[in-house]
Design an enzyme around this catalytic site. Structure first.
Site, PDB file in Angstrom:
ATOM      1  N   ASP A  66      -6.651  -3.800   1.684  1.00 46.97           N
ATOM      2  CA  ASP A  66      -5.723  -2.682   1.807  1.00 46.97           C
ATOM      3  C   ASP A  66      -4.576  -2.792   0.806  1.00 46.97           C
ATOM      4  OD1 ASP A  66      -7.017  -1.422   4.092  1.00 46.97           O
ATOM      5  OD2 ASP A  66      -6.342  -3.150   5.237  1.00 46.97           O
ATOM      6  N   GLU A 280       2.379  -5.506   2.685  1.00 47.02           N
ATOM      7  CA  GLU A 280       3.686  -5.774   2.089  1.00 47.02           C
ATOM      8  C   GLU A 280       4.767  -5.672   3.162  1.00 47.02           C
ATOM      9  OE1 GLU A 280       6.926  -3.908  -1.096  1.00 47.02           O
ATOM     10  OE2 GLU A 280       5.064  -2.845  -0.662  1.00 47.02           O
TER      11      GLU A 280
END
Length: 312
Positions: A66, A280
């Site tokens: 992803d 992130e």
């Protein structure tokens, strides 16, 4: 007839994958001009995308998880070009959890994934744009917070390599009994929520953290973000998560979830909150998350569950 020109942007962690190497050779033998670029450090994906646009590449293929998908999509979103002038986007799932690919129904085998790119037309899909601490972040899948984010952030990299998605489950089980709710206020058009939550999902994809289906009804082409809030479950957390594990779904959490579909949402937390944006982590007390409609064109299965109008 001009041969199609593709560029594959490969996460360096998967650079030695034999199946991917064989798939690249197979597509070249079928007439596809397919170059490969490898990412090793921050900024590589952006540089490779800029180079591909300068070289007039027709299709970019992200090979990774992803995070790799979002890095390539982010670089495309930053380009000062109309969507139709940008390369189309494909995905070869090579990550640990591959949440976007799993929800989209993309094949796992590299050759099958590349064949899908060749066979299926590209659909315009939405991206997620997040503002926090004066910075802009982009993602293709989900922003998640609470218990799921803690699990994703705290799962050791070595365990991910050995166990794949199971690593997230094992880390999650180890946290049972010490889940602390996050106090926050959420608001958007005709929507407001305030309280303590143990899980939060905002995005265009359906799952995160190795299969947590936070937004099970989300579409990637409707111009809206799906929002799911799982509130604090006083005295019931262990039993609820036990149901999740035993049944292999989030049926128990579903009964208490608050859901909405919005063009944007703002989040204010009493203490710094970490949102996981496709791998992130972004920490802030205030977030604004918007849907960027139709920002890239992506090759997806004809019957992709994430499309509001699949091309069957």
């Amino acid at each position: 007839m001009t041969s199609p020109h593709w560029r594959l942007i490969l996460n360096g962690k998967s650079a030695g994958d034999d199946d991917l190497r064989a798939a690249v050779h197979a597509m070249r033998e079928r007439g596809v001009v397919l170059d490969v670029r490898v990412t090793w450090e921050d900024g590589d994906a952006g540089r490779h995308v800029a180079e591909a646009i300068a070289d007039r590449v027709g299709t970019l293929v992200a090979a990774g998880g992803d995070g790799t998908l979002s890095e390539v999509a982010t670089a495309l979103a930053h380009c000062d070009l109309q969507v139709d002038a940008l390369p189309t986007l494909g995905l070869v799932p090579m990550g640990t959890a591959n949440d976007f690919a799993a929800a989209a129904g993309l094949p796992d085998a590299p050759l099958s994934a590349l064949e899908l790119v060749a066979a299926q037309p590209a659909h315009a899909i939405d991206l997620l744009r997040l503002e926090a601490n004066g910075r802009t972040h982009w993602a293709a899948n989900l922003a998640s917070g609470g218990f799921g984010t803690q699990v994703t952030v705290e799962t050791p990299e070595g365990m991910k390599k050995l166990l794949g998605g199971l690593a997230y489950l094992l880390t999650g089980l180890s946290k049972l009994g010490r889940i602390e709710p996050v106090e926050a206020t959420l608001h958007g058009p005709d929507f407001a929520w305030r309280g303590g939550f143990i899980a939060l999902g905002v995005g265009n994809g359906r799952q995160a953290g190795g299969g947590q289906a936070l937004c099970p009804d989300a579409w990637v082409d409707d111009g809206r973000l799906d929002v799911t809030v799982i509130p604090e479950l006083a005295g019931e957390v262990a039993a609820t998560l036990g149901t999740v594990v035993s049944e292999g779904k989030i049926a128990a959490l579903d009964r208490v979830a608050t859901r909405a579909r919005l063009p944007w949402i703002e989040i204010d937390a009493a203490q710094p909150l970490v949102l996981n944006l496709d791998g992130e982590p972004v920490e802030a007390k205030h977030f604004r998350i918007e849907c960027a409609p139709g920002r890239v064109r992506m090759h997806l299965p004809a019957d992709c569950p994430l499309l509001s109008q699949p091309s069957r």
